[in-house]
Design a protein around this motif. Structure first.
Motif, short mmCIF file in Angstrom:
data_model
loop_
_atom_site.label_atom_id
_atom_site.label_comp_id
_atom_site.label_asym_id
_atom_site.label_seq_id
_atom_site.Cartn_x
_atom_site.Cartn_y
_atom_site.Cartn_z
N LEU A 57 0.84 -1.20 0.00
CA LEU A 57 0.00 0.00 0.00
C LEU A 57 0.87 1.25 0.00
N SER A 58 0.25 2.38 -0.18
CA SER A 58 1.00 3.64 -0.19
C SER A 58 1.70 3.86 1.15
N ALA A 59 2.87 4.45 1.07
CA ALA A 59 3.61 4.76 2.29
C ALA A 59 2.93 5.91 3.03
N SER A 60 3.19 6.00 4.33
CA SER A 60 2.64 7.07 5.15
C SER A 60 3.74 7.66 6.03
N SER A 61 3.39 8.75 6.71
CA SER A 61 4.32 9.42 7.64
C SER A 61 5.67 9.69 6.97
N ILE A 62 5.63 10.24 5.78
CA ILE A 62 6.86 10.50 5.02
C ILE A 62 7.52 11.77 5.54
N SER A 63 8.83 11.70 5.76
CA SER A 63 9.60 12.88 6.15
C SER A 63 10.86 12.92 5.28
N SER A 64 11.80 13.73 5.66
CA SER A 64 13.04 13.83 4.89
C SER A 64 13.98 12.66 5.16
N SER A 65 13.73 11.88 6.21
CA SER A 65 14.67 10.80 6.56
C SER A 65 14.00 9.45 6.83
N GLU A 66 12.66 9.39 6.74
CA GLU A 66 11.99 8.12 7.01
C GLU A 66 10.60 8.10 6.40
N PHE A 67 10.02 6.90 6.37
CA PHE A 67 8.61 6.72 5.99
C PHE A 67 8.12 5.41 6.58
N VAL A 68 6.81 5.23 6.57
CA VAL A 68 6.22 3.98 7.04
C VAL A 68 5.75 3.19 5.83
N ALA A 69 6.30 1.98 5.67
CA ALA A 69 5.86 1.08 4.62
C ALA A 69 4.64 0.31 5.09
N ASN A 70 3.61 0.22 4.25
CA ASN A 70 2.36 -0.44 4.62
C ASN A 70 1.99 -1.51 3.61
N VAL A 308 10.73 2.85 8.17
CA VAL A 308 12.03 2.77 7.50
C VAL A 308 12.78 4.05 7.81
N LYS A 309 13.93 3.95 8.47
CA LYS A 309 14.65 5.13 8.96
C LYS A 309 16.03 5.24 8.33
N GLY A 310 16.65 6.41 8.56
CA GLY A 310 18.03 6.64 8.12
C GLY A 310 18.15 6.89 6.64
N LEU A 311 17.15 7.52 6.04
CA LEU A 311 17.13 7.73 4.60
C LEU A 311 17.69 9.10 4.22
N ILE A 312 17.96 9.26 2.95
CA ILE A 312 18.49 10.52 2.41
C ILE A 312 17.32 11.38 1.95
N THR A 339 9.11 8.92 -2.23
CA THR A 339 10.13 9.96 -2.32
C THR A 339 10.15 10.75 -1.02
N THR A 340 11.30 10.75 -0.37
CA THR A 340 11.42 11.50 0.89
C THR A 340 11.37 12.99 0.61
N TYR A 341 10.99 13.73 1.65
CA TYR A 341 10.86 15.18 1.50
C TYR A 341 12.24 15.85 1.50
N PRO A 342 12.35 17.02 0.90
CA PRO A 342 13.61 17.77 0.99
C PRO A 342 13.91 18.14 2.45
N THR A 343 15.17 18.41 2.72
CA THR A 343 15.56 18.85 4.06
C THR A 343 14.87 20.16 4.38
N PRO A 344 14.17 20.27 5.52
CA PRO A 344 13.46 21.52 5.84
C PRO A 344 14.44 22.65 6.09
N LEU A 345 14.03 23.84 5.66
CA LEU A 345 14.87 25.02 5.88
C LEU A 345 14.80 25.44 7.34
#
Length: 358
Positions: A57-70, A308-312, A339-345
């Motif tokens: 399923l679609s990933a959730s809780s996506i950030s610049s360094s992690e996401f949840v695989a479902n 899933v953690k420790g991502l670019i 696709t992880t998010y860009p690093t927040p400013l």
């Protein structure tokens, strides 16, 4: 005629996996008045247990360094195997089309003139002597005191880059040790990018003062396709040589769905023999390979999601899952991209100089 019971026991050592099983029963007797009849033919077997694959399923809780695989639950699964990876592209050189002239054509057709297949080796009375008349398999193709035109079938080069063609070429003094190719004897290579509507002469290999060499000669005739009719001429050294062009290369072939190659071999004297062999067209294509994310290659998970953690940041990842129980592992699920998010400013406070107070 006696009534008989025929029992056939078949031992199937592996699962059919949806493939059909064909049973052939052959009977024979020597009397025309007797017949065999078959009835109640029954094929039995034991069902092979399987386990369904999950649906990613679609990933959730996506950030610049992690996401949840479902993924969706599989009722008979006791755990799951999770793969998270990125694709890495690499260039692989492949043979797109080839012709070995093994006593028949597979890529080319003879479109005019007369040529022959040659095998074995030259004799002591030839020059070069005791030299194979082929480089691949057991046959080459050549022309003796004649002209032959060979035209390829359409070749699809659409999905390739760095395209080039190559073939082997030899010139012999046949039934004589002092003849060879003159300036009027040549091999011409033409390229058509449009299925034969237009041909562009690209390379001409010509003799010079009884030029002759075998397939072991170390020279080559290399030029690039440029889409015009002004061929590059490669004049070989005179006499017997070990450095003449036994390899012909044309680089930079066009990317098209209907490339054609036309090769014309021509010589004018009974003791002259051109032979070609081992034609091929090669090109580079992109191949994607999976590069696992460390810690998430075949990771065992007991729930239907995993963080899933420790991502670019600002990078694309992929995941797939397999269902597992005590004895079985399913095939892979569908692949989902994330696709992880860009690093927040970092918020900055900008102080502007000025007068404070009165």
């Amino acid at each position: 005629m006696h009534q008989e019971v025929l029992v056939i026991i078949l031992k199937q050592t592996s699962a059919l996996n949806g493939n059909s099983l064909k049973i052939v029963i052959k009977c024979k007797n020597n009397k025309s008045s007797e017949y065999y009849y078959f009835d109640n033919i029954l094929v039995t077997g034991t069902a092979v247990p399987t386990i369904s694959s999950p649906t990613s399923l679609s990933a959730s809780s996506i950030s610049s360094s992690e996401f949840v695989a479902n993924w969706a639950s599989v009722p008979t699964a006791t755990s799951y195997e999770l793969d998270v990876f990125q694709y890495q592209a690499s260039q692989v050189t492949s043979t797109i089309a080839s012709e070995d002239f093994e006593n028949s054509f597979t890529l080319f057709n003879k479109t005019s003139g007369s040529g022959s297949y040659y095998n074995g080796s030259t004799d002591n009375g030839d020059s070069p002597s005791n030299s194979p008349l082929y480089t691949s398999g057991t046959y080459g193709y050549g022309v003796n005191q004649s002209t032959v035109e060979l035209t390829s079938n359409d070749i699809n080069t659409s999905n390739y880059s760095n395209l080039s063609l190559s073939f082997k070429l030899a010139a012999f003094s046949f039934n004589n040790t002092s003849n060879g190719m003159e300036s009027s004897d040549d091999v011409t290579v033409e390229i058509s990018p449009d299925g034969g509507s237009h041909y562009y002469s690209t390379a001409i290999i010509t003799g010079n003062g009884s030029s002759r060499w075998n397939f072991s000669a170390t020279g080559n005739a290399t030029t690039a396709y440029d889409g015009d009719a002004n061929a590059v001429t490669f004049t070989q050294v005179s006499g017997l040589s070990t450095t003449s062009a036994s390899t012909v290369n044309i680089t930079g072939l066009p990317v098209t769905s209907n490339l054609k190659v036309r090769i014309t071999l021509s010589n004018s004297y009974k003791n002259e023999l051109w032979v070609i062999d081992e034609f091929s067209i090669t090109g580079d294509s992109e191949v994607l390979s999976e590069v696992p994310v460390i810690g998430y290659d075949n990771k065992s998970v007991t729930s239907t999601s995993d963080t899933v953690k420790g991502l670019i940041a600002d990078s694309t990842y992929y995941f797939k899952v397999r269902a597992v129980n005590a004895t079985l592992t399913s095939i892979n699920s569908n692949v989902v991209s994330v696709t992880t998010y860009p690093t927040p400013l970092t918020e900055a406070i900008i102080l502007t100089s000025g007068t404070i107070g009165s």
